[in-house]
Write a protein that holds these residues in place. Structure first.
Motif, PDB file in Angstrom:
ATOM      1  N   ASP A   1       0.943  89.446  20.551  1.00  0.00           N
ATOM      2  CA  ASP A   1       1.552  89.448  21.877  1.00  0.00           C
ATOM      3  C   ASP A   1       2.416  88.200  21.992  1.00  0.00           C
ATOM      4  OD1 ASP A   1       2.251  89.335  24.504  1.00  0.00           O
ATOM      5  OD2 ASP A   1       0.227  89.578  25.309  1.00  0.00           O
ATOM      6  N   PRO A   2       3.751  88.362  22.048  1.00  0.00           N
ATOM      7  CA  PRO A   2       4.615  87.176  22.078  1.00  0.00           C
ATOM      8  C   PRO A   2       4.369  86.310  23.297  1.00  0.00           C
ATOM      9  CG  PRO A   2       5.886  89.179  22.536  1.00  0.00           C
ATOM     10  CD  PRO A   2       4.535  89.618  22.076  1.00  0.00           C
ATOM     11  N   LEU A   3       3.831  86.894  24.369  1.00  0.00           N
ATOM     12  CA  LEU A   3       3.562  86.090  25.556  1.00  0.00           C
ATOM     13  C   LEU A   3       2.367  85.168  25.355  1.00  0.00           C
ATOM     14  CD1 LEU A   3       4.114  88.748  28.376  1.00  0.00           C
ATOM     15  CD2 LEU A   3       5.700  86.974  27.595  1.00  0.00           C
ATOM     16  N   HIS A   4       1.540  85.451  24.364  1.00  0.00           N
ATOM     17  CA  HIS A   4       0.342  84.650  24.150  1.00  0.00           C
ATOM     18  C   HIS A   4       0.307  84.006  22.763  1.00  0.00           C
ATOM     19  CE1 HIS A   4      -0.764  87.384  27.470  1.00  0.00           C
ATOM     20  NE2 HIS A   4      -1.464  86.361  27.898  1.00  0.00           N
ATOM     21  N   THR A   5       1.461  83.947  22.103  1.00  0.00           N
ATOM     22  CA  THR A   5       1.532  83.282  20.806  1.00  0.00           C
ATOM     23  C   THR A   5       1.453  81.774  21.023  1.00  0.00           C
ATOM     24  OG1 THR A   5       2.929  85.028  19.919  1.00  0.00           O
ATOM     25  CG2 THR A   5       2.921  82.913  18.743  1.00  0.00           C
ATOM     26  N   PRO A   6       0.526  81.085  20.350  1.00  0.00           N
ATOM     27  CA  PRO A   6       0.409  79.643  20.551  1.00  0.00           C
ATOM     28  C   PRO A   6       1.708  78.927  20.178  1.00  0.00           C
ATOM     29  CG  PRO A   6      -1.481  80.499  19.326  1.00  0.00           C
ATOM     30  CD  PRO A   6      -0.464  81.607  19.394  1.00  0.00           C
ATOM     31  N   ALA A   7       2.058  77.920  20.963  1.00  0.00           N
ATOM     32  CA  ALA A   7       3.243  77.126  20.654  1.00  0.00           C
ATOM     33  C   ALA A   7       2.986  76.305  19.387  1.00  0.00           C
ATOM     34  CB  ALA A   7       3.557  76.200  21.825  1.00  0.00           C
ATOM     35  N   PRO A   8       4.020  76.079  18.580  1.00  0.00           N
ATOM     36  CA  PRO A   8       3.845  75.256  17.386  1.00  0.00           C
ATOM     37  C   PRO A   8       3.356  73.858  17.769  1.00  0.00           C
ATOM     38  CG  PRO A   8       6.008  76.315  17.406  1.00  0.00           C
ATOM     39  CD  PRO A   8       5.399  76.537  18.750  1.00  0.00           C
ATOM     40  N   GLU A   9       2.552  73.263  16.921  1.00  0.00           N
ATOM     41  CA  GLU A   9       2.059  71.915  17.179  1.00  0.00           C
ATOM     42  C   GLU A   9       3.220  70.927  17.153  1.00  0.00           C
ATOM     43  OE1 GLU A   9      -1.648  69.294  15.624  1.00  0.00           O
ATOM     44  OE2 GLU A   9      -0.294  70.022  14.068  1.00  0.00           O
ATOM     45  N   ARG A  10       3.269  70.089  18.167  1.00  0.00           N
ATOM     46  CA  ARG A  10       4.272  69.032  18.200  1.00  0.00           C
ATOM     47  C   ARG A  10       3.689  67.788  17.542  1.00  0.00           C
ATOM     48  NH1 ARG A  10       5.937  67.399  23.375  1.00  0.00           N
ATOM     49  NH2 ARG A  10       8.107  67.158  22.752  1.00  0.00           N
ATOM     50  N   VAL A  11       4.576  66.973  16.986  1.00  0.00           N
ATOM     51  CA  VAL A  11       4.160  65.823  16.189  1.00  0.00           C
ATOM     52  C   VAL A  11       4.845  64.572  16.709  1.00  0.00           C
ATOM     53  CG1 VAL A  11       4.094  64.821  13.872  1.00  0.00           C
ATOM     54  CG2 VAL A  11       3.896  67.318  14.179  1.00  0.00           C
ATOM     55  N   ALA A  12       4.076  63.493  16.875  1.00  0.00           N
ATOM     56  CA  ALA A  12       4.614  62.233  17.382  1.00  0.00           C
ATOM     57  C   ALA A  12       4.410  61.119  16.368  1.00  0.00           C
ATOM     58  CB  ALA A  12       3.939  61.855  18.697  1.00  0.00           C
ATOM     59  N   VAL A  13       5.404  60.267  16.255  1.00  0.00           N
ATOM     60  CA  VAL A  13       5.287  58.990  15.543  1.00  0.00           C
ATOM     61  C   VAL A  13       5.324  57.899  16.600  1.00  0.00           C
ATOM     62  CG1 VAL A  13       6.389  57.386  13.942  1.00  0.00           C
ATOM     63  CG2 VAL A  13       6.377  59.847  13.438  1.00  0.00           C
ATOM     64  N   VAL A  14       4.277  57.072  16.641  1.00  0.00           N
ATOM     65  CA  VAL A  14       4.207  55.972  17.607  1.00  0.00           C
ATOM     66  C   VAL A  14       4.146  54.667  16.834  1.00  0.00           C
ATOM     67  CG1 VAL A  14       2.981  54.961  19.562  1.00  0.00           C
ATOM     68  CG2 VAL A  14       2.965  57.449  19.241  1.00  0.00           C
ATOM     69  N   THR A  15       5.225  53.883  16.875  1.00  0.00           N
ATOM     70  CA  THR A  15       5.188  52.590  16.208  1.00  0.00           C
ATOM     71  C   THR A  15       4.435  51.597  17.089  1.00  0.00           C
ATOM     72  OG1 THR A  15       7.241  51.710  17.149  1.00  0.00           O
ATOM     73  CG2 THR A  15       7.418  53.088  15.157  1.00  0.00           C
ATOM     74  N   GLY A  16       3.775  50.646  16.439  1.00  0.00           N
ATOM     75  CA  GLY A  16       2.912  49.758  17.210  1.00  0.00           C
ATOM     76  C   GLY A  16       1.830  50.537  17.916  1.00  0.00           C
ATOM     77  N   GLY A  17       1.377  51.621  17.281  1.00  0.00           N
ATOM     78  CA  GLY A  17       0.504  52.581  17.956  1.00  0.00           C
ATOM     79  C   GLY A  17      -0.966  52.249  17.947  1.00  0.00           C
ATOM     80  N   SER A  18      -1.338  51.075  17.446  1.00  0.00           N
ATOM     81  CA  SER A  18      -2.757  50.756  17.312  1.00  0.00           C
ATOM     82  C   SER A  18      -3.288  49.848  18.408  1.00  0.00           C
ATOM     83  CB  SER A  18      -3.013  50.092  15.952  1.00  0.00           C
ATOM     84  OG  SER A  18      -2.343  48.846  15.864  1.00  0.00           O
ATOM     85  N   ARG A  19      -2.394  49.229  19.182  1.00  0.00           N
ATOM     86  CA  ARG A  19      -2.850  48.272  20.193  1.00  0.00           C
ATOM     87  C   ARG A  19      -1.988  48.380  21.447  1.00  0.00           C
ATOM     88  NH1 ARG A  19      -3.154  42.404  17.718  1.00  0.00           N
ATOM     89  NH2 ARG A  19      -4.284  42.089  19.666  1.00  0.00           N
TER      90      ARG A  19
END
Length: 253
Positions: free
Chosen positions: A5-23
């Motif tokens: 069902d195209p109305l209920h097809t899960p959206a593709p996973e989005r991917v983020a790069v976060v610099t300085g992402g540890s603190r």
């Protein structure tokens, strides 16, 4: 026989790069984006333990994340960072450049080695990350720079830091226009006083209290305050905002 069902097809996973992402703000952004369903590449330069702890928190909550070391001012390391994101998760949709360096001093007294170090991270690093983002982001993606509201408030002792962050703001609309036709947004968030280690370091309790009373809301911002703004600006809901600098500061002039 079943059909999709195209109305209920899960959206593709989005991917983020976060610099300085540890603190600090970067960590809060990493956690917020993961809660919003993005796979997150948590970039760090030195503090591997904090990066791995951030990844642990994300994965314990059911998200997907990896920690990747890279000096944002090193174009080869940043290229490898984006290569790793694409290998692990298939592409990049969001880039938040939260890596930054702060040194406070009156202009007359600043050690020029501190100036060079700050500008290496805050200007060269911002440019290197933006360059890779411009090359790699998929349609529908977003790049978010991080500046400071002191570009507007002009507090003494922030001269060199503000000079480096003003460069980030100046690049924002230019890059947005250069990416015309790609369906990619470019914005910058400019936090006010925010209770991070970077902000609190070297300040007396009296200075912190004075700064906390400056906004009409009469408190310091939290990393989570900024993370929620970052999440909106890089989300489909915020995709009509483009080429802007948003001062997230509780109402400071």
């Amino acid at each position: 026989m079943t059909t999709s069902d195209p109305l209920h097809t899960p959206a593709p996973e989005r991917v983020a790069v976060v610099t300085g992402g540890s603190r600090g703000i970067g960590r809060a952004v990493s956690l917020q984006l993961a809660r919003d369903g993005l796979a997150v590449v948590v970039n760090y330069t030195r503090d591997a333990a904090s990066a791995e702890e951030t990844v642990k928190v994300i994965t314990a909550d059911g998200g997907r994340a990896i920690a990747v070391r890279a000096d944002v001012a090193d174009e080869h390391a940043v290229t490898a960072l984006f290569d790793r994101a694409e290998r692990e998760f298939g592409g990049v949709d969001v880039v938040v450049n939260a890596a930054g360096h702060l040194a406070l001093s009156p202009v007359a007294d600043l050690d020029l080695s501190a100036l060079d170090e700050m500008h290496r991270t805050n200007i060269r690093g911002a440019f290197v990350v933006a360059q890779q983002a411009a090359r790699r982001l998929r349609p529908g993606g977003s790049f978010l720079g991080v500046s400071t509201s002191v570009v507007g408030t002009q507090f003494p002792a922030y001269g060199a830091y503000v000079a480096s962050k003003a460069a980030v703001e100046s690049m924002t609309l230019i890059l947005a226009r250069e990416l015309r036709g790609r369906d990619i947004t470019v914005n910058t968030v400019a936090p006010g006083p925010t209770a991070t280690d970077l902000f609190l370091d070297g300040k007396t309790p009296e200075e912190i209290e004075r700064l906390a009373k400056t906004p009409p809301l009469e408190r310091l911002g939290t990393p989570e305050d900024i993370a929620r703004v970052a999440a909106f600006l890089t989300s489909p809901a915020g995709h009509w905002v483009n080429g802007q600098v948003l001062r997230a500061n509780g109402g400071m002039v």
